[in-house]
Design an enzyme around this catalytic site. Sequence first.
Site, PDB file in Angstrom:
ATOM      1  N   GLU A  53       0.902  -1.123   0.002  1.00 46.67           N
ATOM      2  CA  GLU A  53       0.064  -0.085   0.298  1.00 46.67           C
ATOM      3  C   GLU A  53       0.907   1.322  -0.024  1.00 46.67           C
ATOM      4  O   GLU A  53       1.920   1.237   0.822  1.00 46.67           O
ATOM      5  CB  GLU A  53      -0.796  -0.126   1.353  1.00 46.67           C
ATOM      6  CG  GLU A  53      -1.922   1.127   1.229  1.00 46.67           C
ATOM      7  CD  GLU A  53      -2.594   1.021   2.717  1.00 46.67           C
ATOM      8  OE1 GLU A  53      -2.503   0.024   3.340  1.00 46.67           O
ATOM      9  OE2 GLU A  53      -3.497   1.964   2.839  1.00 46.67           O
ATOM     10  N   ARG A 279       4.749 -12.500   9.941  1.00 46.26           N
ATOM     11  CA  ARG A 279       5.660 -11.341   9.617  1.00 46.26           C
ATOM     12  C   ARG A 279       6.753 -11.330  10.429  1.00 46.26           C
ATOM     13  O   ARG A 279       7.057 -11.933  11.254  1.00 46.26           O
ATOM     14  CB  ARG A 279       4.596 -10.139   9.931  1.00 46.26           C
ATOM     15  CG  ARG A 279       4.166  -9.856  11.195  1.00 46.26           C
ATOM     16  CD  ARG A 279       3.525  -8.469  11.168  1.00 46.26           C
ATOM     17  NE  ARG A 279       2.520  -8.426  10.161  1.00 46.26           N
ATOM     18  CZ  ARG A 279       2.644  -7.154   9.328  1.00 46.26           C
ATOM     19  NH1 ARG A 279       3.397  -6.074   9.663  1.00 46.26           N
ATOM     20  NH2 ARG A 279       1.788  -6.811   8.528  1.00 46.26           N
ATOM     21  N   LYS A 289       4.374   1.020   9.065  1.00 51.63           N
ATOM     22  CA  LYS A 289       4.548   2.438   8.322  1.00 51.63           C
ATOM     23  C   LYS A 289       3.761   3.617   9.064  1.00 51.63           C
ATOM     24  O   LYS A 289       4.476   4.581   9.037  1.00 51.63           O
ATOM     25  CB  LYS A 289       3.774   2.092   6.841  1.00 51.63           C
ATOM     26  CG  LYS A 289       4.740   1.456   5.997  1.00 51.63           C
ATOM     27  CD  LYS A 289       4.114   1.317   4.561  1.00 51.63           C
ATOM     28  CE  LYS A 289       3.476   0.261   4.102  1.00 51.63           C
ATOM     29  NZ  LYS A 289       2.311   0.194   3.468  1.00 51.63           N
TER      30      LYS A 289
END
Length: 583
Positions: A53, A279, A289
């Site tokens: 994204e 992850r 982020k």
Amino acid sequence: MKKPNDNKNNNEKSIDNVDFNLESPSNFIQEIINKGLKENKNNGRIHTRFPPEPNGYLHIGHAKSICLNFGLAARNNGLCNLRFDDTNPCQEESEYVASIQNDVKWLGFDWGKRLFFASDYFDKLYQYAAELIKKGKAYICDLNAGEVRQYRGTLTQAGKNSPYRERSIEENMNLFERMRKGEFEEGKCVLRAKIDMTSPNMNMRDPAIYRIRGETHHRTGDKWCIYPMYDFAHCICDSIEEITHSICTLEFENHRPLYDWFLDQLDVKCHPQQIEFARLNLTYTIMSKRKLQDLVEGGCVNGWDDPRMPTLAGLRRRGVSPQAIRNFCERIGVAKMNSVVDVALLEHFIREDLNKRAQRVMAVLRPLKVIIDNYPETKVEEFDADNNPEDSSMGARKIPFSRVIYIEQEDFQENPSKKFFRLAPGKEIRLKHAYYIKCERVVKDEKTGEIIELHCTYDPESRGGGTKDGRKVKGTLHWVSVSQALGAEIRLYDHLLTKANPSEEKEGSDFKNYLNPNSLQILANCQLEPSLANAAPGTRYQFLRQGYFCVDSVDSSAKKLIFNRTVSLRDTWAKIEKKGINR
Ligand code: ATP
Ligand code: MG
């Protein structure tokens, strides 16, 4: 597969043509692929994608996903797309789109002509949403956000059907078109999938699939005022691109039934297989982020590429090579269980890589002047020094030596402790590549008592290391000749956080409370050997006994040399490894 394209220059050994290791150990995803290949699933075709994204810069966690997706494609003669998941109009910025492409390339991967944007598919996504409505599988719901929450139920309580759930197909189509035309205000209504309000999986309780948003989109401008939700868009984008393996992180595991539901309802020609993996989490490191953006915008760091940031831009500026990151990602592998990897393991791979490529030079970080009283005043000698004693192909250079030199302040103790084998009054040490010197006298500032300079004598017979009488010394120090020395600024970095596992903190506690106030230390008066005069930005070196450093690619100039310390020399991983591997 494209060869990695790291910056190259004369002072650094190029080991960039080391190709991605196609023989690396297998992982559970590769095993799923192998099984599929045996069954001739998808006619043997393997197609993955990396779907960021564009709401921030990529971090080391993304590198794991990039290496995995591009790596699986390379290993299986497949393809890997780069697709921007830009369905959220208020967050995406073109700066992030450019930085992400740059970082993926830098890591050494190539998407060829397969660069896509979810926003390229907005027309198709709209058609698919209409298809759901026409099949009686979606409806326009006018409940407000609070009501939606109420109707949704909880993990232990079934939800209730929306009063708008039984609208006719015609009415729904009509309302959806009017939504698209901008006839309703933001929040007035949403398009919801008609699945099951009693499902134990909350994601299946009639999730929203389209909503009204007034913002301008970075690519489609004001063409749209309704935008698809991530869950709806993501699986359809994968299907449109004929992705065979949609690899994502574990938190999407219970979204999988929803993806499968969408693809089963719709007339699509490809139904990708979603596979989830854990992850990457690293100690002392923030991996979100949004939080990283918080640091940038709050001025806690100097931008996304601050060398303390776990972003690829930050790591690059710090001096880390893409090879080191790829080696690290390969070593940690992929798993099904979330865990936290020790950041010392990453540092271990950074050292291992720099050890091969970096030229070894001498730099004094905190200088102390040494005058060699019996050395001729105007004489300058040159010594030959190997650029890397472990690799003769890296050549040699000359280092000037003269009567006045700098050594490291910490390499002298006036009252040495027992195990201090460096310089002290009456003690002799070896100067690397040069002579033995012995400390005869200490000069101090009369007022402050601070040591200003040392007076030493040298043994002319000891040039190159040996002595006539065969006496040995325990310490070898690095040094720089004062009259040829180059001044430089050196930036030392420490972890950005003081807490090893910030994710263990309570909900709502601010991670900024754990920012390390000493994460950046600037040494303004460092002295370097003159061979570094033309060091190009980004070039990496080992400063003997001090660590690996690189010329700062943003602030350094011929007028003012600035180096970043990438890592120190001490490998704490070796110690940890004994205790067992963290994964
Ligand atoms: P963030 O919270 O940092 O924004 P994200 O998952 O929202 O992470 P995306 O841009 O959506 O970021 O991620 C792109 C891809 O990278 C996704 O497939 C995601 O699963 C993967 N990814 C993100 N963070 C990690 C991580 N820490 N480890 C492994 N893969 C990750
Ligand atoms: Mg995200």
